[in-house]
Design an enzyme around this catalytic site. Structure first.
Site, short mmCIF file in Angstrom:
data_model
loop_
_atom_site.label_atom_id
_atom_site.label_comp_id
_atom_site.label_asym_id
_atom_site.label_seq_id
_atom_site.Cartn_x
_atom_site.Cartn_y
_atom_site.Cartn_z
N ASP A 1 0.83 -1.21 0.00
CA ASP A 1 0.00 0.00 0.00
C ASP A 1 0.86 1.26 0.00
O ASP A 1 0.55 2.24 -0.66
CB ASP A 1 -0.92 0.00 1.23
CG ASP A 1 -2.00 -1.08 1.11
OD1 ASP A 1 -2.18 -1.58 -0.03
OD2 ASP A 1 -2.60 -1.42 2.13
N CYS A 2 1.97 1.22 0.75
CA CYS A 2 2.81 2.42 0.82
C CYS A 2 3.92 2.43 -0.23
O CYS A 2 4.49 3.47 -0.52
CB CYS A 2 3.37 2.59 2.23
SG CYS A 2 4.05 1.09 2.93
N TYR A 3 4.25 1.25 -0.81
CA TYR A 3 5.25 1.16 -1.88
C TYR A 3 4.63 0.40 -3.04
O TYR A 3 4.90 -0.79 -3.25
CB TYR A 3 6.52 0.45 -1.39
CG TYR A 3 7.31 1.21 -0.36
CD1 TYR A 3 8.08 2.32 -0.76
CD2 TYR A 3 7.32 0.84 0.97
CE1 TYR A 3 8.81 3.03 0.19
CE2 TYR A 3 8.04 1.53 1.91
CZ TYR A 3 8.78 2.63 1.52
OH TYR A 3 9.50 3.33 2.44
#
Lengths: 390, 135
Positions: free
Chosen positions: A129-131
């Site tokens: 989700d963040c990368y």
């Protein structure tokens, strides 16, 4: 006559320090005596330039948009560690190329970066989700990286084995090709110029020591891996076989390809020549006495690499003066010798450190913590055993 | 008497012909084979040093060329790239003829090409791949 670190640093800071290389100091001591030389000289510089396999760099690439959590990483097709944070990696010098094998490896990538060349970075990630990015294929130069620094877990071995081969076959080793039936012998130490041979019991070299690493000003970070202070020692207290080691750090961006060179040892693997130099303060006559030792005073042990076991038989002891003469006697046979560590470059390193101290007022740092001393810590082997047996 | 090092390339069909025999018998040359890679049906290479009168060597070379052998002078075949060399000295440990040595004082690498027998030991040993043999 004893000098303190503070007195010596004050003389360096004012530009008055008398600085000689270890070779020059030995010459002065031979003429004027150790006592007079110790009084006259403040700092003695050392240097070595040999293959040091336990070397490598930490790199931070910065984040792409969208960003990627790098899990598999290659630089010019040489794998680097994906086991750190998203865009951090460690590239070890011995890592071979997936395409070219040992003819190009981690050391060659580092040398290319040092020479200002662009290097192809390819990476894949899981996509989170963040990368969210899962792949990247781009080119980077040293100047593009946020951080790039050496962390070499084992450099500047205090003495090393002389390699020979009593077997009937030519063998390829990390000490080069060894001809059958004692056809040659190779050795790998700067001898009288070698940093740790000049401070045999690690009085002045310890954690926090300022030093020269591949042309950059760096630090001794820790004891090196396989640091073994309990090796056999001669009457001067100097080890006669591989013993102490240091881990060093320095900024790759300040290093020079003149003092870092990739290497390939045929049928063995990749390594790198690393220039390491350490200035040693002439605190008293005791340390001056070891600084004054020459190649004729320093001994190495000849080891039979024809026996492919952990404990290889010793074939005798020789001095570095004998090794440098071009031949030694082993078991009554005259055996030609050749070095693997460059003495001309070791001399350049020692001269450069001398220039730093004498002209650039490079002051010395007493150890924040000593390296493990003789009598402490054993050098342990790896036993092969089952879970039940432990 | 002259001495010349020749790099011979044999086409596959020629590789079994005894050319050194003819150099000795027909041209009175003394050939010294320094290196050879000859297999039936494949292109062959031979590095040979011939000793004899200059005219005889010229005639021998003409004979070889007429026989379809590609003849090149061999002297430029080995090359030390001084920019790549880090003067470690490992090549001197494997150089049996003593063509690669270290200066006794400076420990700089000295390469005496006249002593080289093109055995390639240094090419294999050099960790910088700074020595190349172009056959």
């Amino acid at each position: 006559m004893a000098k303190s670190w503070e007195e010596i640093n004050a003389r360096i800071a004012s530009g008055d320090a008398v600085v000689l290389t270890a070779e020059e100091f030995a010459g002065l001591a031979a003429e004027d005596g150790v006592k007079a030389a110790a009084k006259k000289v403040d700092v003695v510089t050392t240097g070595t330039f040999g293959p040091m396999c336990s070397s490598g760099v930490f790199l931070n690439f910065g984040h792409s948009d969208p960003p990627i959590k790098m899990q598999t990483i290659t630089l010019n097709d040489v794998p680097a560690s994906g086991g750190l944070a998203a865009v951090d990696t460690y590239l070890g010098v011995t890592e071979p190329s997936l395409v070219k094998g040992i003819e190009y490896g981690g050391a060659h990538v580092i040398e290319d970066l040092l020479r200002g060349r662009a290097v192809r970075l390819k990476s894949t990630g899981p996509g989170t989700d963040c990368y969210p990015r899962t792949e990247i294929d781009t080119w980077v130069r040293l100047e593009d990286l946020n951080q790039a620094y050496f962390f070499n877990p084992r450099n500047a071995y205090q003495n090393y084995a002389v390699a020979a081969n009593t077997g009937d076959q030519l063998i390829y080793t990390y000490l080069g090709p060894l001809l059958p039936r004692l056809g040659n012998a190779t050795f790998c130490s700067a001898g009288a110029l070698s940093p740790l041979l000049n401070d045999p019991t690690y009085r002045t070299i310890g954690v926090g020591t300022r030093c020269f690493v591949a042309g950059a000003a760096g630090y001794v970070a820790w004891e090196g891996t396989q640091h073994n202070p309990n090796q056999n020692r001669d009457e001067n207290g100097v080890p006669t076989a591989p013993s102490g080691t240091i881990a060093v750090m320095a900024d790759l961006k300040k290093a020079s390809p003149e003092f870092f060179s990739a290497a390939t040892f045929t049928n063995y693997g990749v390594s790198s020549f690393v220039g390491i130099g350490i200035p040693i303060p002439v605190l008293d006559e005791d340390i001056a006495a070891t600084l004054a030792l020459t190649d004729a005073d320093l001994t190495a042990t000849v080891i039979d690499y024809g026996v492919a076991r952990r404990s290889r038989p010793a074939l005798g002891q020789v001095t570095y003066a004998q090794l440098r003469s071009g031949s030694i006697e082993i078991e009554g046979k005259t055996v030609p010798t050749g070095p693997i560590s460059s003495l001309p470059t070791a001399r350049k390193v020692a001269a450069e450190v001398k220039r730093w101290v004498a002209e650039e007022r490079f002051t010395l740092a007493p150890p924040l913590e000593q390296l493990p001393q003789p009598g402490t810590q054993a050098f342990k082997p790896l036993e092969i055993r089952s879970e039940e047996a432990i | 008497m002259a001495r010349r090092r020749l790099d011979l390339t044999f086409p596959p069909r020629q590789a079994t012909k005894p050319i050194t025999y003819h150099l000795v018998k027909d041209f009175d040359l003394t050939p010294n084979i320094l290196r050879a890679q000859i297999q039936p049906g494949q292109e062959g290479r031979m590095l040979v040093e011939v000793v004899g009168p200059r005219e005889a060597i010229d005639a021998g070379v003409a004979f070889l060329e007429k026989e379809g052998v590609d003849v090149h002078p061999a002297a430029s075949d080995i090359c030390l790239d001084e920019d790549e060399c880090v003067t470690c000295g490992l090549c001197t440990a494997v150089c049996k003829p003593g063509a690669l040595t270290l200066d006794s004082e400076s420990k700089a690498l000295v390469f005496d090409k006249d002593k080289c027998v093109y055995c390639e030991a240094c090419v294999v040993a050099c960790p910088r791949r700074a020595i190349t043999l172009t056959f």
